[in-house]
Design a protein around this motif. Sequence first.
Motif, short mmCIF file in Angstrom:
data_model
loop_
_atom_site.label_atom_id
_atom_site.label_comp_id
_atom_site.label_asym_id
_atom_site.label_seq_id
_atom_site.Cartn_x
_atom_site.Cartn_y
_atom_site.Cartn_z
N TYR A 31 0.86 -1.25 0.26
CA TYR A 31 0.07 0.03 -0.16
C TYR A 31 0.79 1.20 0.00
N LEU A 32 2.12 1.01 -0.30
CA LEU A 32 3.18 2.27 -0.39
C LEU A 32 3.48 2.63 -1.88
N THR A 33 2.35 3.47 -2.33
CA THR A 33 2.34 3.68 -3.58
C THR A 33 2.08 5.17 -3.71
N SER A 34 2.39 5.94 -4.86
CA SER A 34 2.08 7.49 -5.08
C SER A 34 0.64 7.37 -5.01
N GLU A 35 -0.02 6.54 -5.82
CA GLU A 35 -1.49 6.66 -6.01
C GLU A 35 -2.18 6.86 -4.66
N GLN A 36 -1.87 5.83 -3.72
CA GLN A 36 -2.55 5.81 -2.31
C GLN A 36 -2.10 7.03 -1.61
N ALA A 37 -0.96 7.41 -1.71
CA ALA A 37 -0.50 8.91 -0.99
C ALA A 37 -1.33 9.79 -1.53
N LEU A 38 -1.59 10.04 -2.85
CA LEU A 38 -2.31 11.18 -3.48
C LEU A 38 -3.74 11.24 -3.20
#
Length: 381
Positions: A122-129
């Motif tokens: 779950y460590l992705t840029s998409e999740q962070a955005l």
Amino acid sequence: MKPKNIHLPFLYIILFVISFVAGKYLYKVEHFDVPLDHFGYAVDHTFKIRYLVNDSYSSGKDSPILFYTGNEGDIELFAQNTGFMWEIAPNLTALVVFAEHRYYGKSLPFNNSFEGPTQTGYLTSEQALADFADLVKHLDPDSTRPVIAIGGSYGGMLAAWFRMKYPHLVEGALASSAPILQFEGITPCGIFSRITTSVFSISSANCSANIQRSWKTMQDLFAKEEDRKFLNETFKFCKPLNSTDDLQQFFDYLVDVYGNLAMINYPYETNFLAPVPAYPVRAFCQKLEKKLEGKDLINALQEAVSIYANYTKQSSCLNYTTANGALGSNGWDIQTCNEMVMPMCSDGKNDMFFTVDWNLIDFEKNCLQKYKLKPRPNSVT
């Protein structure tokens, strides 16, 4: 020397305390609940991300929001080193917000554990955005405030993508030094090495040439026991170089140091990444202005590296295990093994580094062995 995974790109504070003693900018520390997975239905887990907020300049609920899209490290590090936002906030009567990226700083869904894809997936840029989008909606539930996303390096990539993916929430973005094109098939893998070299060459042509010569010089010295002792004594390593793996780790450290110096070559002192003087590349290269060889070169290189490694003269030995200070190396390594596959190489001819080839197959094998993750080189492009 084997290829390495180059890192591009923690000050702690008690909850709800205003700023911290050493800092010059003031803010309140807040937390916000976000889903572990924004896009699936199999996991119903939430955790808290941290954000910093200063409303002293804001004139009301119509004031703009300057929203820093946190990158790979403790968010307070970026809050204290992003003066531009603090300088323009009063004129804009803006609310200042620094949002921490999931899996960095204190925004840790599994504490400080990074065990396997069930935790790291779950460590992705998409999740962070998606975290940032939820936070914007929390801060501005009536959508009355114009939001400007701001970030640098990976945070700049996020700022640009935030505007692109959530245009109904974000009016504009300022993406500083954002390598959004540093991906497979778009940008040649040697660009970063050549640009870094140019920073040192501009300061002194002999500086980059001496660095280029230093790799073989150190390899030759390491090969002989007495000269290896000289290397260890000169650099005062916390852990002596005893094996070729140690030497490789030191070389990787130096590559990071040179890249970091180029990135923080500011006209003022800073403690971002490491305490350094104003124009640190210039200070570094002053030690390497003359053409040097052999042990003279290594003595001068040690003095130059100390500009980054021990500018405050508080360290009794050189720790070459990391050059990235408060940045989250574990998290960034994982991101480079899932979506942030940014090809890096050097040839030792057009740059000042040793030869490192880019090989996606070897890179994939390393990621699978280390994190059980298979990189997806084109997932963000």
